[in-house]
Design an enzyme around this catalytic site. Structure first.
Site, PDB file in Angstrom:
ATOM      1  N   ASP A   1      -1.638  -0.522  -6.075  1.00 41.51           N
ATOM      2  CA  ASP A   1      -2.146   0.231  -5.393  1.00 41.51           C
ATOM      3  C   ASP A   1      -2.401   1.564  -6.671  1.00 41.51           C
ATOM      4  O   ASP A   1      -1.270   2.015  -6.969  1.00 41.51           O
ATOM      5  CB  ASP A   1      -1.013   0.725  -4.518  1.00 41.51           C
ATOM      6  CG  ASP A   1      -1.595   2.141  -3.568  1.00 41.51           C
ATOM      7  OD1 ASP A   1      -2.698   1.931  -3.122  1.00 41.51           O
ATOM      8  OD2 ASP A   1      -0.802   2.947  -3.589  1.00 41.51           O
TER       9      ASP A   1
ATOM     10  N   PHE B   1       0.736  -1.184  -0.058  1.00 41.29           N
ATOM     11  CA  PHE B   1       0.151   0.074   0.044  1.00 41.29           C
ATOM     12  C   PHE B   1       0.852   1.310  -0.019  1.00 41.29           C
ATOM     13  O   PHE B   1       1.961   1.303   0.415  1.00 41.29           O
ATOM     14  CB  PHE B   1      -0.826  -0.065   1.333  1.00 41.29           C
ATOM     15  CG  PHE B   1      -1.879  -1.117   1.114  1.00 41.29           C
ATOM     16  CD1 PHE B   1      -3.283  -0.740   0.659  1.00 41.29           C
ATOM     17  CD2 PHE B   1      -2.009  -2.395   1.545  1.00 41.29           C
ATOM     18  CE1 PHE B   1      -4.129  -1.666   0.410  1.00 41.29           C
ATOM     19  CE2 PHE B   1      -2.882  -3.160   1.615  1.00 41.29           C
ATOM     20  CZ  PHE B   1      -3.977  -3.036   0.901  1.00 41.29           C
ATOM     21  N   CYS B   2       0.452   2.375  -0.315  1.00 37.12           N
ATOM     22  CA  CYS B   2       0.863   3.595  -0.429  1.00 37.12           C
ATOM     23  C   CYS B   2       1.557   4.017   0.926  1.00 37.12           C
ATOM     24  O   CYS B   2       1.044   3.782   1.959  1.00 37.12           O
ATOM     25  CB  CYS B   2      -0.035   4.867  -0.632  1.00 37.12           C
ATOM     26  SG  CYS B   2       0.329   6.341  -0.648  1.00 37.12           S
ATOM     27  N   PRO B   3       2.666   4.506   0.970  1.00 37.48           N
ATOM     28  CA  PRO B   3       3.590   4.996  -0.104  1.00 37.48           C
ATOM     29  C   PRO B   3       4.595   3.847  -0.475  1.00 37.48           C
ATOM     30  O   PRO B   3       5.780   4.137  -1.134  1.00 37.48           O
ATOM     31  CB  PRO B   3       4.363   6.225   0.164  1.00 37.48           C
ATOM     32  CG  PRO B   3       4.588   5.960   1.701  1.00 37.48           C
ATOM     33  CD  PRO B   3       3.262   5.148   2.119  1.00 37.48           C
ATOM     34  N   GLY B   4       4.327   2.769  -0.124  1.00 35.47           N
ATOM     35  CA  GLY B   4       5.262   1.467  -0.530  1.00 35.47           C
ATOM     36  C   GLY B   4       5.912   1.431  -1.517  1.00 35.47           C
ATOM     37  O   GLY B   4       7.076   1.584  -1.999  1.00 35.47           O
TER      38      GLY B   4
END
Lengths: 76, 133
Positions: free
Chosen positions: A40, A13-16
């Site tokens: 995502d 998920f963000c910001p991964g």
């Protein structure tokens, strides 16, 4: 010679996905391309904005089977 | 034109706010924006060395989803921001003193640049934008 590497950030998920892209760009050479695979959608929109902000080159994004391929070229 | 530095005062111990602070700090730092984070009050408890994610994070509607789904860990995001961008983290000297904690021994290893007082952080923050969480 320029190279392309793929970072598989699907499931993150963000910001991964963005952070994984940046880590890969840090190790790449100018002219190399990094492809990020992301499920995502927010990151798919975020990455071009980040690329424009910091001065790399956005090559393009493609929607695949439930995820996106986003390609960025290291410009500096 | 260089971006204005970003100053984040993190006071809440709620997982959602720590997560948001970590997201803002890391993304700003890797976007060529200098970041300074001042951790104080309840928030400092989440930065104690040696805790599991279950012990470290509490609170907020999305807390359970943060820890059970593949959401980047807040401490990892702060570390990435420091590694990939220009970012400094300061631990409030008041809460360290009250808890008898040493910034180098009791907080997450390598994350903080040292203890700091509020007056200096606020004075520095006049040069940029301040967010309080």
């Amino acid at each position: 010679m320029a190279e392309r590497q793929t970072v598989d950030a699907r499931g993150a998920f963000c910001p991964g996905p963005l952070m994984e892209l940046i880590a890969a760009l840090k190790l790449a050479s100018v002219g190399d391309e990094v492809e990020v695979l992301s499920s995502d959608k927010g990151s798919v929109n975020d990455i071009p904005a980040w690329v424009a902000k910091v001065g790399h080159q956005f090559v393009g994004s493609t929607e695949l089977d439930g995820y996106w391929s986003v390609v960025v070229k290291k410009a500096k | 034109m260089a971006s204005k530095p970003l100053f984040i005062m993190l006071a809440s111990g709620e997982h959602e706010k720590i997560q948001l602070a970590a997201m803002i700090a890391s993304v700003a730092a890797v976007s060529d924006r200098p970041v300074q984070v001042f951790v104080t009050m309840n928030a400092i408890l989440a930065f104690r060395r040696g805790l599991t994610a279950e012990q470290r994070y509490h609170g907020g509607y999305f807390h359970e989803q943060f820890v059970t789904k593949n959401v980047p860990d807040a401490i990892d995001l702060f570390e990435q921001g420091k590694m990939l961008g220009e970012m400094q983290m300061w631990a409030c000297s008041l809460v360290l003193d009250l808890n008898h904690w040493d910034a180098e021994k009791d907080l997450v290893e390598g994350l903080f640049d040292g203890p700091a007082g509020l007056a200096k952080f606020l004075a520095d923050a006049e040069e940029g934008e301040l967010i309080t969480l």
